[in-house]
Design a protein around this motif. Structure first.
Motif, PDB file in Angstrom:
ATOM      1  N   VAL A  71     -35.860  26.495 -10.867  1.00  0.00           N
ATOM      2  CA  VAL A  71     -36.352  26.689 -12.231  1.00  0.00           C
ATOM      3  C   VAL A  71     -36.968  25.405 -12.768  1.00  0.00           C
ATOM      4  O   VAL A  71     -37.973  25.438 -13.484  1.00  0.00           O
ATOM      5  N   ARG A  97     -36.994  30.805 -21.755  1.00  0.00           N
ATOM      6  CA  ARG A  97     -37.143  29.746 -20.746  1.00  0.00           C
ATOM      7  C   ARG A  97     -35.950  28.795 -20.801  1.00  0.00           C
ATOM      8  O   ARG A  97     -35.409  28.397 -19.762  1.00  0.00           O
ATOM      9  N   LEU A 100     -32.962  30.518 -19.238  1.00  0.00           N
ATOM     10  CA  LEU A 100     -33.050  30.498 -17.778  1.00  0.00           C
ATOM     11  C   LEU A 100     -32.663  29.121 -17.239  1.00  0.00           C
ATOM     12  O   LEU A 100     -31.929  29.009 -16.246  1.00  0.00           O
ATOM     13  N   TYR A 101     -33.134  28.076 -17.905  1.00  0.00           N
ATOM     14  CA  TYR A 101     -32.812  26.712 -17.473  1.00  0.00           C
ATOM     15  C   TYR A 101     -31.314  26.443 -17.615  1.00  0.00           C
ATOM     16  O   TYR A 101     -30.712  25.756 -16.788  1.00  0.00           O
ATOM     17  N   GLU A 104     -29.612  27.588 -14.566  1.00  0.00           N
ATOM     18  CA  GLU A 104     -29.731  26.658 -13.450  1.00  0.00           C
ATOM     19  C   GLU A 104     -28.802  25.456 -13.630  1.00  0.00           C
ATOM     20  O   GLU A 104     -28.164  25.009 -12.671  1.00  0.00           O
ATOM     21  N   MET A 152     -29.703  33.572 -13.915  1.00  0.00           N
ATOM     22  CA  MET A 152     -30.868  33.453 -13.035  1.00  0.00           C
ATOM     23  C   MET A 152     -31.333  34.822 -12.558  1.00  0.00           C
ATOM     24  O   MET A 152     -32.535  35.117 -12.514  1.00  0.00           O
ATOM     25  N   LEU A 155     -32.889  36.947 -15.717  1.00  0.00           N
ATOM     26  CA  LEU A 155     -34.162  36.446 -16.238  1.00  0.00           C
ATOM     27  C   LEU A 155     -35.164  36.129 -15.134  1.00  0.00           C
ATOM     28  O   LEU A 155     -36.379  36.259 -15.341  1.00  0.00           O
ATOM     29  N   GLY A 156     -34.658  35.682 -13.987  1.00  0.00           N
ATOM     30  CA  GLY A 156     -35.559  35.251 -12.926  1.00  0.00           C
ATOM     31  C   GLY A 156     -35.814  36.286 -11.850  1.00  0.00           C
ATOM     32  O   GLY A 156     -36.689  36.105 -11.010  1.00  0.00           O
ATOM     33  N   PRO A 162     -36.490  32.209  -8.138  1.00  0.00           N
ATOM     34  CA  PRO A 162     -36.783  33.322  -9.049  1.00  0.00           C
ATOM     35  C   PRO A 162     -38.247  33.749  -8.976  1.00  0.00           C
ATOM     36  O   PRO A 162     -39.143  32.930  -8.754  1.00  0.00           O
ATOM     37  N   VAL A 165     -40.765  34.370 -13.256  1.00  0.00           N
ATOM     38  CA  VAL A 165     -41.415  33.346 -14.083  1.00  0.00           C
ATOM     39  C   VAL A 165     -42.912  33.339 -13.784  1.00  0.00           C
ATOM     40  O   VAL A 165     -43.328  33.438 -12.633  1.00  0.00           O
TER      41      VAL A 165
END
Length: 459
Positions: A71, A97, A100-101, A104, A152, A155-156, A162, A165
């Motif tokens: 990510v 975003r 999602l981060y 990670e 992850m 969203l990914g 992923p 994105v």
């Protein structure tokens, strides 16, 4: 056993780090002459792969740089290309975003804390050995990692590399109904994260301190993750303080566009990773730098946990410069990421569109985010058709390599000065010191300057 002559310590392959690297240490009596972290993985040429590709491709290509922090590469790539094209992603897409981060950060930092780093403090050779005696602690870490993986996946599209994105946002955004069970899992994870901070705070930490400039992104009002301004806190010696000083020093900033003017890469003979200097000096990026520069913006629960763990109050000018205590800072960051993920989910309203359009435009753009291991910088130059003509990726481990080598030299020098040390003692100390920084070796070995000089017939 007394060592008064020269000796060479060579560890051909380090355990419990991501990737392959070796350590070379040479002493002369009680003086350390040379400390080299030799990254010998083959260079991976990602910048070359990107040249000639469409501006829409870097998020998918660069995610393959690392399976642990894809990510970071995806979002740094997105920010750089969007900067080139004059597009700003905000609102709920920007919040997703960040969510999602957070996923990670949770899975990557937890992996390092429980499986790679904690064995050093508990006298274990591996995570498997640790699980035999501290099963509940390892299981707690696995639950935390599952929570990060769940973010992850939702969203990914999947936990590793992923696929959801894209420039401008996502191919698809979740519904509030889909996020509800994730929130329930994260509430349980928050308890596990708090317990993890308490657990690692009880470890025994050698006295140590790094004397390098600290570099991290900063964004007033929040703990910088997916955006911010490069910010530098100077090394203690610049203010006449000892290396381990816990006093915060005044910071300075520079624009992301000026990154390459301040952070200059160079090739060293012993490594396939480029080494960097910040304005001509060694620097360190990562958890210690983030906590020093942005610690006062942690959420209340994370800030309280940090203070209870003995890290002091960054709001009152206290920082942590002991690399061995980085495991505590990482645990606090995991707690923050879980808490921040819950905050984002509770405020979430689906965006009207899953992504913004990012039409091609000629120019050069810059992007930086905070990978779990530190600041990650991308730069891309596009032509009018959106074809990439130049690309530069500066990963955190490549930036940290010089600081890690200095850390090794200083620790071994202190050990030699204090008294006799066997090769086994020094090897164990050096391996611990390297794992303090959680180096991602594969990420760093991405570039190589090659010059072919031919002489004679046919040249």
């Amino acid at each position: 056993m007394t060592h008064r002559g020269s000796r060479v310590l060579h560890v051909g392959s380090l355990a419990r780090v991501e990737g392959e690297t070796a350590l070379h240490l040479r002493t002369d009596g009680d003086r350390v002459v040379e400390a080299r972290l030799a990254i010998y993985e083959p260079p991976r040429f990602f910048e070359a792969f990107l040249r000639g590709r469409s501006h829409t491709e870097p998020p998918d290509i660069t995610s393959r740089v690392c399976g642990i922090c894809p990510v970071a590469y995806q979002l740094s790539a997105c920010r750089a290309v969007e900067d080139t094209c004059g597009v700003v992603v905000d609102g709920q897409l920007a919040a997703l975003r960040r969510l999602l981060y957070c996923g990670e950060w949770i899975e990557s930092q937890t992996l390092h804390i429980h499986l790679l780093h904690a064995p050093d403090f508990l006298g274990c050779d591996s995570a498997i050995d640790l699980a035999r005696t501290r099963r509940a602690d390892v299981e707690r870490g696995l639950r935390l990692k599952q929570a990060g993986n769940a973010i992850m996946e939702l969203l990914g599209g999947r936990a590793i590399h992923p696929v959801n994105v894209r420039l401008g946002g996502f191919h698809r955004v979740p519904t509030t109904t889909e996020l509800r069970p994730l929130a329930e899992q994260l509430r349980r994870a928050r308890d596990d994260a708090q317990e993890t901070v308490r657990w690692v705070a009880g470890f025994e930490f050698p006295d140590a301190g790094c004397d390098n400039d600290l570099l991290a992104l900063a964004e007033p009002g929040t703990y910088a993750i997916e955006s911010g301004t490069p910010t530098v806190m100077p090394a203690p010696h610049t203010a006449g303080l000892p290396a381990g000083s816990d006093r915060a020093l005044p910071t300075r900033t520079f624009g992301v566009r000026d990154f390459s003017s301040h952070v200059v890469e160079r090739q060293v003979p012993h490594s396939t990773a480029l080494q960097s200097q910040l304005d001509g000096r060694r620097h360190l990026t990562g958890s210690l730098a983030r906590y020093a520069i942005s610690g006062r913006w942690l959420s209340p629960i994370a800030l309280q946990a940090a203070q209870d763990a003995g890290l002091g109050d960054p709001g009152q000018g206290t920082v942590c410069r002991n690399p061995f205590r980085s495991i505590v800072v990482r645990a606090v960051e995991v707690l923050y990421a879980v808490d921040e993920a819950l905050r984002i989910i509770e405020a979430y309203e689906p965006a009207p569109r899953p992504h913004l359009d990012v039409p091609a435009r000629a120019g050069t753009g810059h992007g930086a985010t905070e990978a779990p291991r530190g600041l990650l910088y991308h730069r891309y130059t596009l032509d009018a058709d959106g074809i990439i003509t130049d690309a530069s990726l500066v990963p955190p481990t490549a930036q940290n390599q010089g600081a890690i080598e200095e850390d090794l030299r200083r620790l071994v020098q202190e050990r030699l000065t204090d008294g006799d040390a066997t090769d086994a003692d020094l090897t164990a100390l050096c391996e611990r010191a390297i794992r303090n920084h959680d180096p991602c070796i594969s990420c760093s070995a991405h570039f190589l300057n090659l010059t072919v000089e031919q002489t004679g017939r046919g040249s």
